[in-house]
Scaffold this active site. Sequence first.
Site, PDB file in Angstrom:
ATOM      1  N   HIS A 234       0.855  -1.190   0.000  1.00  0.00           N
ATOM      2  CA  HIS A 234       0.000   0.000   0.000  1.00  0.00           C
ATOM      3  C   HIS A 234       0.888   1.236   0.000  1.00  0.00           C
ATOM      4  CE1 HIS A 234      -3.475   2.538   0.768  1.00  0.00           C
ATOM      5  NE2 HIS A 234      -2.653   3.243   1.535  1.00  0.00           N
TER       6      HIS A 234
ATOM      7  N   ASP B 152     -15.081   3.090   7.760  1.00  0.00           N
ATOM      8  CA  ASP B 152     -14.026   3.936   7.202  1.00  0.00           C
ATOM      9  C   ASP B 152     -14.516   4.686   5.969  1.00  0.00           C
ATOM     10  OD1 ASP B 152     -11.235   4.912   6.848  1.00  0.00           O
ATOM     11  OD2 ASP B 152     -11.502   3.843   4.960  1.00  0.00           O
TER      12      ASP B 152
ATOM     13  N   ARG C 209     -14.203  13.159   6.657  1.00  0.00           N
ATOM     14  CA  ARG C 209     -12.918  13.838   6.932  1.00  0.00           C
ATOM     15  C   ARG C 209     -12.502  14.689   5.748  1.00  0.00           C
ATOM     16  NH1 ARG C 209      -9.283   9.129   7.484  1.00  0.00           N
ATOM     17  NH2 ARG C 209      -7.635  10.662   7.660  1.00  0.00           N
TER      18      ARG C 209
ATOM     19  N   SER D 258      -7.375   4.269   9.168  1.00  0.00           N
ATOM     20  CA  SER D 258      -8.145   4.172   7.931  1.00  0.00           C
ATOM     21  C   SER D 258      -7.480   3.186   6.967  1.00  0.00           C
ATOM     22  CB  SER D 258      -8.232   5.577   7.309  1.00  0.00           C
ATOM     23  OG  SER D 258      -8.671   5.527   5.989  1.00  0.00           O
TER      24      SER D 258
ATOM     25  N   LYS E 174      -8.660  -1.208   6.309  1.00  0.00           N
ATOM     26  CA  LYS E 174      -8.981  -1.800   5.000  1.00  0.00           C
ATOM     27  C   LYS E 174      -8.015  -2.919   4.655  1.00  0.00           C
ATOM     28  CE  LYS E 174      -9.036   2.406   3.565  1.00  0.00           C
ATOM     29  NZ  LYS E 174      -9.169   3.756   3.077  1.00  0.00           N
TER      30      LYS E 174
END
Length: 426
Positions: free
Chosen positions: A82, A161, A168, A183, A187
């Site tokens: 990620h 989320d 947000r 967050s 995931k």
Amino acid sequence: MDAIEVIRAKRDRGELTTAQIDWVIDAYTRGDVADEQMSALAMAILLNGMNRREIASWTQAMIRSGERMDWSALDRPTADKHSTGGVGDKITLPLAPLVAACGAYVPQLSGRGLGHTGGTLDKLESIPGWRASLSNAEMLAALRSAGAVVCAAGSGLAPADKKLYALRDVTGTVESIPLIASSIMSKKIAEGTGSLVLDVKVGSGAFMKTVREARELAETMVALGTDAGVRTVALLTAMDRPLGRAVGNALEVAESVEVLAGGGPADVVELTLRLAREMLEAAGVAPVKDPEKALEDGSAMDAWRRMISAQGGDPDAALPRAAQTLTVDAPASGVLARLDAYAVGLAAWRLGAGRARKEDPVSFGAGIELHAKPGDVVRAGQPLLTLHADDAARFPRALEALDGGYAVGPAAGEQLPLVIDRVTAA
Ligand code: URA
């Protein structure tokens, strides 16, 4: 429990109990805590922080708000990567099939771009026919046939989320390390990967502008992953200048295909290989071949073609091209001392490569080609950048974004090393 009590506790710099966190996340997901209450709590968290226990409880509560995927039916370990997001960061595109070609499965749930940073799904959608939305059964079938799948997270994955991130985004509460870490990791943990390599970007084009902030985010995420049983490691990598020579959806796909064909810009190749080795190590796979060899011998390209076809894409189709181009020339002879990632990202966004609101379409052909990278010798009048847009009316605002974003001087300016540091579990 009630929302005001939880908001007051954090407003007054208190520590939230796990019971309070479980309640507020669950009630918010069900609609019993209102958006205005959650935005007040998010702002209190942004201003006053959360400790590691609170962040872990917050992450677990968001995971429990939805389904948790399970890849135990697969016969080889799973690995994912990620990136916290940057400009020209197309690494997932060559990396996922490369790691699949070396022996691990890559089940990756990805996102779309927002603001000046690009999104992997927008890039892949520039390939004619390619589909981002797959059912869990289709994901499993794609993994079995190609070894790698990159698709959108379904609505059942960490719905808390999804709702909170959208809130947000419009309440100035994105830039909080506890909220970003929870967050991302909710995931990734819910996605069910066995191991995870985080690419935490640092510099003007990233969320984290300094190495100190990036290290804190990386340490927080590595601890969350490790505690949840996911073997997690993070690299801090440079985002003070764009990655590679292409910024924009289809332009980045073309550059990724060059890497898979054994060419491509040196920085993209170096980071792809480094992340591939980290992923294979984290997954505990004895690689069936070295990643460098898999780029040379075409096996990573074969995996790419299978991966794109498995999701309806045509790997041989021509990519979309923007109708208009404009070249920016070097203003003087010397060395390209600076090419700022944020300026280039903002210009590409204004050309149409990104979106202002989630529901906006992107232009697949829009973006920027970089003909020189910081440190390269340039001559006055040689092309530095080519801007691509569907409509020439977009050029003036893109040029404004680039104003002051690059400089030619007598010598190279300072820049961050491509890989700044590696963070593992304490
Ligand atoms: N990416 C996410 O998924 N969440 C954040 O909060 C920031 C970046």
